[in-house]
Design a protein around this motif. Structure first.
Motif, PDB file in Angstrom:
ATOM      1  N   ALA A 190     -37.475   7.674  12.359  1.00 13.69           N
ATOM      2  CA  ALA A 190     -37.246   8.003  10.949  1.00 13.69           C
ATOM      3  C   ALA A 190     -38.346   7.404  10.075  1.00 13.69           C
ATOM      4  O   ALA A 190     -38.831   8.057   9.141  1.00 13.69           O
ATOM      5  CB  ALA A 190     -35.872   7.519  10.509  1.00 13.69           C
ATOM      6  N   ASP A 191     -38.765   6.177  10.374  1.00 18.18           N
ATOM      7  CA  ASP A 191     -39.871   5.557   9.628  1.00 18.18           C
ATOM      8  C   ASP A 191     -41.142   6.383   9.753  1.00 18.18           C
ATOM      9  O   ASP A 191     -41.835   6.640   8.764  1.00 18.18           O
ATOM     10  CB  ASP A 191     -40.148   4.134  10.135  1.00 18.18           C
ATOM     11  CG  ASP A 191     -39.101   3.129   9.714  1.00 18.18           C
ATOM     12  OD1 ASP A 191     -38.378   3.388   8.727  1.00 18.18           O
ATOM     13  OD2 ASP A 191     -39.009   2.075  10.375  1.00 18.18           O
ATOM     14  N   GLU A 192     -41.457   6.792  10.967  1.00 13.50           N
ATOM     15  CA  GLU A 192     -42.664   7.585  11.230  1.00 13.50           C
ATOM     16  C   GLU A 192     -42.582   8.945  10.542  1.00 13.50           C
ATOM     17  O   GLU A 192     -43.546   9.414   9.949  1.00 13.50           O
ATOM     18  CB  GLU A 192     -42.829   7.757  12.745  1.00 13.50           C
ATOM     19  CG  GLU A 192     -44.183   8.211  13.179  1.00 13.50           C
ATOM     20  CD  GLU A 192     -45.260   7.158  13.028  1.00 13.50           C
ATOM     21  OE1 GLU A 192     -46.428   7.563  12.926  1.00 13.50           O
ATOM     22  OE2 GLU A 192     -44.957   5.951  12.989  1.00 13.50           O
ATOM     23  N   LEU A 193     -41.407   9.571  10.613  1.00 14.26           N
ATOM     24  CA  LEU A 193     -41.201  10.862   9.966  1.00 14.26           C
ATOM     25  C   LEU A 193     -41.391  10.744   8.457  1.00 14.26           C
ATOM     26  O   LEU A 193     -42.079  11.562   7.846  1.00 14.26           O
ATOM     27  CB  LEU A 193     -39.802  11.384  10.292  1.00 14.26           C
ATOM     28  CG  LEU A 193     -39.386  12.719   9.692  1.00 14.26           C
ATOM     29  CD1 LEU A 193     -40.301  13.839  10.180  1.00 14.26           C
ATOM     30  CD2 LEU A 193     -37.944  13.025  10.042  1.00 14.26           C
ATOM     31  N   ALA A 194     -40.811   9.724   7.868  1.00 12.06           N
ATOM     32  CA  ALA A 194     -40.950   9.519   6.424  1.00 12.06           C
ATOM     33  C   ALA A 194     -42.406   9.262   6.046  1.00 12.06           C
ATOM     34  O   ALA A 194     -42.914   9.801   5.072  1.00 12.06           O
ATOM     35  CB  ALA A 194     -40.064   8.357   5.973  1.00 12.06           C
ATOM     36  N   SER A 195     -43.071   8.449   6.843  1.00 12.66           N
ATOM     37  CA  SER A 195     -44.458   8.095   6.566  1.00 12.66           C
ATOM     38  C   SER A 195     -45.385   9.308   6.637  1.00 12.66           C
ATOM     39  O   SER A 195     -46.231   9.518   5.765  1.00 12.66           O
ATOM     40  CB  SER A 195     -44.915   7.028   7.557  1.00 12.66           C
ATOM     41  OG  SER A 195     -46.283   6.779   7.456  1.00 12.66           O
ATOM     42  N   LYS A 196     -45.226  10.125   7.685  1.00 11.55           N
ATOM     43  CA  LYS A 196     -46.138  11.239   7.899  1.00 11.55           C
ATOM     44  C   LYS A 196     -45.813  12.470   7.056  1.00 11.55           C
ATOM     45  O   LYS A 196     -46.702  13.265   6.772  1.00 11.55           O
ATOM     46  CB  LYS A 196     -46.168  11.609   9.378  1.00 11.55           C
ATOM     47  CG  LYS A 196     -46.855  10.551  10.210  1.00 11.55           C
ATOM     48  CD  LYS A 196     -47.088  10.997  11.622  1.00 11.55           C
ATOM     49  CE  LYS A 196     -47.884   9.909  12.347  1.00 11.55           C
ATOM     50  NZ  LYS A 196     -48.242  10.302  13.682  1.00 11.55           N
ATOM     51  N   SER A 197     -44.547  12.624   6.664  1.00 11.50           N
ATOM     52  CA  SER A 197     -44.163  13.834   5.930  1.00 11.50           C
ATOM     53  C   SER A 197     -44.034  13.619   4.429  1.00 11.50           C
ATOM     54  O   SER A 197     -43.979  14.586   3.679  1.00 11.50           O
ATOM     55  CB  SER A 197     -42.824  14.351   6.463  1.00 11.50           C
ATOM     56  OG  SER A 197     -41.781  13.461   6.094  1.00 11.50           O
TER      57      SER A 197
ATOM     58  N   VAL B 269     -33.732  10.349   3.654  1.00  6.10           N
ATOM     59  CA  VAL B 269     -33.693  11.750   4.087  1.00  6.10           C
ATOM     60  C   VAL B 269     -34.128  11.844   5.551  1.00  6.10           C
ATOM     61  O   VAL B 269     -33.511  12.552   6.357  1.00  6.10           O
ATOM     62  CB  VAL B 269     -34.583  12.639   3.188  1.00  6.10           C
ATOM     63  CG1 VAL B 269     -34.697  14.051   3.750  1.00  6.10           C
ATOM     64  CG2 VAL B 269     -34.039  12.653   1.773  1.00  6.10           C
ATOM     65  N   ALA B 270     -35.179  11.129   5.914  1.00  4.00           N
ATOM     66  CA  ALA B 270     -35.649  11.113   7.308  1.00  4.00           C
ATOM     67  C   ALA B 270     -34.576  10.524   8.221  1.00  4.00           C
ATOM     68  O   ALA B 270     -34.338  11.033   9.328  1.00  4.00           O
ATOM     69  CB  ALA B 270     -36.945  10.313   7.417  1.00  4.00           C
ATOM     70  N   ASP B 271     -33.897   9.473   7.771  1.00  3.23           N
ATOM     71  CA  ASP B 271     -32.832   8.849   8.558  1.00  3.23           C
ATOM     72  C   ASP B 271     -31.672   9.821   8.745  1.00  3.23           C
ATOM     73  O   ASP B 271     -31.148   9.962   9.857  1.00  3.23           O
ATOM     74  CB  ASP B 271     -32.363   7.568   7.866  1.00  3.23           C
ATOM     75  CG  ASP B 271     -31.458   6.736   8.741  1.00  3.23           C
ATOM     76  OD1 ASP B 271     -31.874   6.406   9.874  1.00  3.23           O
ATOM     77  OD2 ASP B 271     -30.332   6.426   8.292  1.00  3.23           O
ATOM     78  N   ASN B 272     -31.282  10.519   7.680  1.00  5.33           N
ATOM     79  CA  ASN B 272     -30.201  11.509   7.784  1.00  5.33           C
ATOM     80  C   ASN B 272     -30.579  12.634   8.736  1.00  5.33           C
ATOM     81  O   ASN B 272     -29.748  13.114   9.504  1.00  5.33           O
ATOM     82  CB  ASN B 272     -29.858  12.084   6.407  1.00  5.33           C
ATOM     83  CG  ASN B 272     -29.137  11.095   5.528  1.00  5.33           C
ATOM     84  OD1 ASN B 272     -28.560  10.123   6.000  1.00  5.33           O
ATOM     85  ND2 ASN B 272     -29.186  11.331   4.232  1.00  5.33           N
TER      86      ASN B 272
END
Length: 82
Positions: A10-17, A23-26
């Motif tokens: 989720a951290d990586e998704l939030a960072s890259k997107s 929202v990434a965690d959900n």
């Protein structure tokens, strides 16, 4: 093999997107729930580019409770496998 947590993904998704972290965690939790639902319904989930998840029956096995030293049997049936 490197282990990674849903929180790390989720951290990586939030960072890259650029998505907010919550929202990434959900998204990650909904993604895992979808896989779990598929496993419950069909015992198999295939995700192109990621892999196949399936439930695989394994035999119970003996172990020792580290707190008491007592012999126990671990029920391992229906353990999720990737």
């Amino acid at each position: 093999m490197r282990k990674i947590s849903l929180s790390n993904i989720a951290d990586e998704l939030a960072s890259k997107s650029g998505l907010p972290r919550d929202v990434a965690d959900n998204f990650m939790h909904a993604f895992v729930e979808a896989i779990e639902k598929g496993l419950q319904e069909d015992n198999l989930v295939k995700i192109k580019g990621l892999g196949t998840f399936k439930l695989q029956e394994v035999s119970d096995r003996g172990s020792i409770d580290v707190n008491t030293g007592e012999r126990i049997v671990k029920d391992t049936s229906g353990k999720p496998q990737k």
